[in-house]
Design a protein around this motif. Structure first.
Motif, mmCIF file in Angstrom:
data_model
loop_
_atom_site.group_PDB
_atom_site.id
_atom_site.type_symbol
_atom_site.label_atom_id
_atom_site.label_comp_id
_atom_site.label_asym_id
_atom_site.label_seq_id
_atom_site.Cartn_x
_atom_site.Cartn_y
_atom_site.Cartn_z
ATOM 1 N N VAL A 48 0.836 -1.203 0.000
ATOM 2 C CA VAL A 48 0.000 0.000 0.000
ATOM 3 C C VAL A 48 0.872 1.254 0.000
ATOM 4 N N PRO A 84 -3.131 2.853 -7.183
ATOM 5 C CA PRO A 84 -4.083 2.439 -6.152
ATOM 6 C C PRO A 84 -3.957 0.944 -5.852
ATOM 7 N N THR A 85 -4.028 0.610 -4.588
ATOM 8 C CA THR A 85 -3.972 -0.792 -4.160
ATOM 9 C C THR A 85 -5.129 -1.050 -3.191
ATOM 10 N N PRO A 86 -6.368 -0.964 -3.683
ATOM 11 C CA PRO A 86 -7.518 -1.042 -2.788
ATOM 12 C C PRO A 86 -7.688 -2.384 -2.080
ATOM 13 N N ALA A 105 -5.072 -2.530 0.689
ATOM 14 C CA ALA A 105 -5.453 -1.589 1.747
ATOM 15 C C ALA A 105 -6.596 -2.161 2.573
ATOM 16 N N CYS A 106 -7.562 -2.776 1.916
ATOM 17 C CA CYS A 106 -8.697 -3.373 2.625
ATOM 18 C C CYS A 106 -8.234 -4.515 3.523
ATOM 19 N N ASP A 129 -6.448 -3.077 6.525
ATOM 20 C CA ASP A 129 -7.398 -2.491 7.477
ATOM 21 C C ASP A 129 -8.168 -3.572 8.240
#
Length: 50
Positions: A17, A26-28, A31-32, A35
């Motif tokens: 990330v 973007p590395t969604p 990141a998710c 988190d």
């Protein structure tokens, strides 16, 4: 987490990330996942053993 030890999420997905942010990529999903694991760690640290 079940053993009470911290995970390596920051050095794995967290690093991806961070690198993505530096390069504007973007590395969604990463990141998710980061988190979610951090959230689970926070819950585990508040749980009380019987």
């Amino acid at each position: 987490m079940t053993r009470g030890r911290p995970t390596e999420i920051d050095s794995l997905n967290g690093a991806i990330v961070a690198k993505g942010a530096v390069h504007g990529i973007p590395t969604p999903v990463n990141a998710c996942i980061t988190d979610l694991v951090k959230f689970r760690e926070a819950l585990a640290s508040r749980e009380v053993s019987p």
